[in-house]
Motif scaffolding. Structure first.
Motif, PDB file in Angstrom:
ATOM      1  N   MET A   1      13.259 -28.103 -53.336  1.00  0.00           N
ATOM      2  CA  MET A   1      12.398 -27.528 -54.273  1.00  0.00           C
ATOM      3  C   MET A   1      13.194 -26.469 -54.238  1.00  0.00           C
ATOM      4  SD  MET A   1      11.106 -27.961 -57.312  1.00  0.00           S
ATOM      5  CE  MET A   1       9.819 -29.138 -57.801  1.00  0.00           C
ATOM      6  N   THR A   2      12.984 -25.439 -55.543  1.00  0.00           N
ATOM      7  CA  THR A   2      13.818 -23.264 -55.801  1.00  0.00           C
ATOM      8  C   THR A   2      12.167 -23.328 -55.532  1.00  0.00           C
ATOM      9  OG1 THR A   2      14.338 -24.013 -58.075  1.00  0.00           O
ATOM     10  CG2 THR A   2      15.753 -24.985 -56.884  1.00  0.00           C
ATOM     11  N   THR A   3      12.546 -22.011 -55.123  1.00  0.00           N
ATOM     12  CA  THR A   3      11.961 -21.041 -55.001  1.00  0.00           C
ATOM     13  C   THR A   3      11.782 -20.290 -56.241  1.00  0.00           C
ATOM     14  OG1 THR A   3      12.530 -20.483 -52.508  1.00  0.00           O
ATOM     15  CG2 THR A   3      11.078 -19.067 -53.972  1.00  0.00           C
ATOM     16  N   GLN A   4      10.494 -20.018 -56.794  1.00  0.00           N
ATOM     17  CA  GLN A   4      11.187 -19.446 -58.247  1.00  0.00           C
ATOM     18  C   GLN A   4      11.504 -17.622 -58.365  1.00  0.00           C
ATOM     19  OE1 GLN A   4       8.479 -21.026 -61.545  1.00  0.00           O
ATOM     20  NE2 GLN A   4       8.226 -19.251 -62.541  1.00  0.00           N
ATOM     21  N   ILE A   5      12.057 -17.280 -58.695  1.00  0.00           N
ATOM     22  CA  ILE A   5      12.120 -15.305 -58.210  1.00  0.00           C
ATOM     23  C   ILE A   5      11.529 -14.983 -59.396  1.00  0.00           C
ATOM     24  CG2 ILE A   5      13.808 -13.626 -58.711  1.00  0.00           C
ATOM     25  CD1 ILE A   5      14.545 -15.531 -56.434  1.00  0.00           C
ATOM     26  N   ASP A  20      15.944 -31.210 -69.399  1.00  0.00           N
ATOM     27  CA  ASP A  20      16.505 -32.642 -68.208  1.00  0.00           C
ATOM     28  C   ASP A  20      17.459 -32.216 -67.436  1.00  0.00           C
ATOM     29  OD1 ASP A  20      14.023 -34.289 -69.711  1.00  0.00           O
ATOM     30  OD2 ASP A  20      15.784 -35.342 -70.264  1.00  0.00           O
ATOM     31  N   GLN A  21      18.418 -30.917 -67.694  1.00  0.00           N
ATOM     32  CA  GLN A  21      19.878 -30.695 -67.317  1.00  0.00           C
ATOM     33  C   GLN A  21      18.741 -29.930 -66.426  1.00  0.00           C
ATOM     34  OE1 GLN A  21      22.466 -29.844 -68.958  1.00  0.00           O
ATOM     35  NE2 GLN A  21      24.129 -29.917 -67.132  1.00  0.00           N
ATOM     36  N   VAL A  22      18.211 -29.448 -66.824  1.00  0.00           N
ATOM     37  CA  VAL A  22      17.282 -28.134 -65.715  1.00  0.00           C
ATOM     38  C   VAL A  22      17.092 -28.617 -64.191  1.00  0.00           C
ATOM     39  CG1 VAL A  22      15.351 -25.910 -65.293  1.00  0.00           C
ATOM     40  CG2 VAL A  22      17.217 -25.669 -66.825  1.00  0.00           C
ATOM     41  N   ASP A  23      15.714 -29.244 -64.772  1.00  0.00           N
ATOM     42  CA  ASP A  23      14.284 -30.031 -63.990  1.00  0.00           C
ATOM     43  C   ASP A  23      16.053 -30.967 -62.989  1.00  0.00           C
ATOM     44  OD1 ASP A  23      12.114 -31.045 -62.389  1.00  0.00           O
ATOM     45  OD2 ASP A  23      13.081 -33.502 -63.532  1.00  0.00           O
ATOM     46  N   LEU A  24      16.572 -31.288 -63.358  1.00  0.00           N
ATOM     47  CA  LEU A  24      17.548 -32.410 -62.300  1.00  0.00           C
ATOM     48  C   LEU A  24      18.174 -31.426 -61.849  1.00  0.00           C
ATOM     49  CD1 LEU A  24      18.244 -34.995 -60.935  1.00  0.00           C
ATOM     50  CD2 LEU A  24      20.609 -34.575 -63.405  1.00  0.00           C
ATOM     51  N   ARG A  27      15.627 -29.750 -58.854  1.00  0.00           N
ATOM     52  CA  ARG A  27      15.124 -31.041 -58.417  1.00  0.00           C
ATOM     53  C   ARG A  27      15.799 -31.476 -57.111  1.00  0.00           C
ATOM     54  NH1 ARG A  27      15.431 -35.677 -60.354  1.00  0.00           N
ATOM     55  NH2 ARG A  27      14.973 -33.924 -62.124  1.00  0.00           N
ATOM     56  N   THR A  28      17.526 -30.961 -57.284  1.00  0.00           N
ATOM     57  CA  THR A  28      18.438 -31.739 -56.508  1.00  0.00           C
ATOM     58  C   THR A  28      19.062 -30.825 -55.827  1.00  0.00           C
ATOM     59  OG1 THR A  28      20.289 -31.837 -58.177  1.00  0.00           O
ATOM     60  CG2 THR A  28      18.875 -33.853 -58.013  1.00  0.00           C
ATOM     61  N   GLY A  29      18.500 -29.374 -55.751  1.00  0.00           N
ATOM     62  CA  GLY A  29      19.333 -28.146 -55.252  1.00  0.00           C
ATOM     63  C   GLY A  29      21.193 -27.753 -55.948  1.00  0.00           C
ATOM     64  N   GLY A  30      20.847 -28.364 -57.567  1.00  0.00           N
ATOM     65  CA  GLY A  30      22.267 -28.306 -57.887  1.00  0.00           C
ATOM     66  C   GLY A  30      23.279 -28.953 -57.458  1.00  0.00           C
ATOM     67  N   GLU A 103      19.689 -22.409 -54.282  1.00  0.00           N
ATOM     68  CA  GLU A 103      18.599 -21.173 -54.252  1.00  0.00           C
ATOM     69  C   GLU A 103      19.063 -20.221 -55.941  1.00  0.00           C
ATOM     70  OE1 GLU A 103      15.311 -21.525 -52.932  1.00  0.00           O
ATOM     71  OE2 GLU A 103      16.328 -23.385 -52.100  1.00  0.00           O
ATOM     72  N   PRO A 104      17.971 -19.943 -56.668  1.00  0.00           N
ATOM     73  CA  PRO A 104      18.114 -19.134 -57.366  1.00  0.00           C
ATOM     74  C   PRO A 104      18.428 -17.727 -56.750  1.00  0.00           C
ATOM     75  CG  PRO A 104      15.892 -20.015 -57.352  1.00  0.00           C
ATOM     76  CD  PRO A 104      17.102 -20.564 -56.339  1.00  0.00           C
ATOM     77  N   PHE A 105      18.942 -16.847 -57.631  1.00  0.00           N
ATOM     78  CA  PHE A 105      18.878 -15.474 -56.374  1.00  0.00           C
ATOM     79  C   PHE A 105      18.090 -14.095 -57.886  1.00  0.00           C
ATOM     80  CE2 PHE A 105      23.394 -15.855 -57.352  1.00  0.00           C
ATOM     81  CZ  PHE A 105      23.307 -15.276 -58.344  1.00  0.00           C
ATOM     82  N   ALA A 106      17.837 -13.870 -57.420  1.00  0.00           N
ATOM     83  CA  ALA A 106      17.437 -12.093 -58.349  1.00  0.00           C
ATOM     84  C   ALA A 106      18.757 -11.352 -59.169  1.00  0.00           C
ATOM     85  CB  ALA A 106      17.010 -11.445 -58.021  1.00  0.00           C
ATOM     86  N   ALA A 107      18.682 -11.088 -59.865  1.00  0.00           N
ATOM     87  CA  ALA A 107      19.228 -10.387 -60.214  1.00  0.00           C
ATOM     88  C   ALA A 107      19.160  -9.668 -61.127  1.00  0.00           C
ATOM     89  CB  ALA A 107      20.633 -11.651 -61.368  1.00  0.00           C
TER      90      ALA A 107
END
Length: 151
Positions: A1-5, A20-24, A27-30, A103-107
């Motif tokens: 599961m990803t961290t919300q920035i 659906d695409q964002v969730d998938l 959920r799978t780390g890309g 993982e997402p990153f701040a930008a």
């Protein structure tokens, strides 16, 4: 599961396929949901702050990367109006996250013009050739933003 920035309430897209695409993807780390439908072309997840609602918004966009920076193209398939996320970036360019992998990153975002826009546009069309057609379908100037990691 990803961290919300970005902190705050997440409001999923009104479009089912985007939700659906964002969730998938998340959920799978890309590992899944990382291409545009059946094209095989890679996407990233862009997170912005809604300019009117203040909520966290997410969308899958074509992956256009160069030297660690990314371009996001406000094409909306050549529609006459900008996608909502363009207005979000213009309103809150420091409240951005991008996910390209696990993982997402701040930008932060900045809209580019002139020669810099031309270079990024060329990269974008190389990554996703339909962008060139989208510009011919609309009278509006399709915005190009460069996303730069801040952490």
């Amino acid at each position: 599961m990803t961290t919300q920035i970005l902190e705050g309430e997440y409001r999923p897209s009104s479009s089912q396929w985007v939700r659906d695409q964002v969730d998938l993807y998340e959920r799978t780390g890309g590992r899944e949901g990382n291409t545009l439908m059946d094209t095989g072309l890679p996407v990233i997840i862009l997170t912005t702050r809604g300019r009117q609602s203040g909520t966290v918004r997410k969308v899958a966009l074509m992956r256009v990367e160069h030297d660690g920076e990314y371009a996001v193209i406000g094409s909306q398939g050549g529609a006459p109006q900008h996608p909502a996320w363009v207005h979000n970036l213009r309103t809150a360019p420091e409240e951005v996250a991008l996910q390209d992998g696990p993982e997402p990153f701040a930008a932060r975002a900045r809209e580019v013009e002139g020669d810099e826009r031309a270079r990024w546009w060329e990269r974008a069309v190389a990554a996703y050739p339909p962008y060139a057609d989208y510009q011919t379908k609309t009278a509006r100037h399709i915005p190009v933003f460069v996303i730069t990691r801040t952490t």
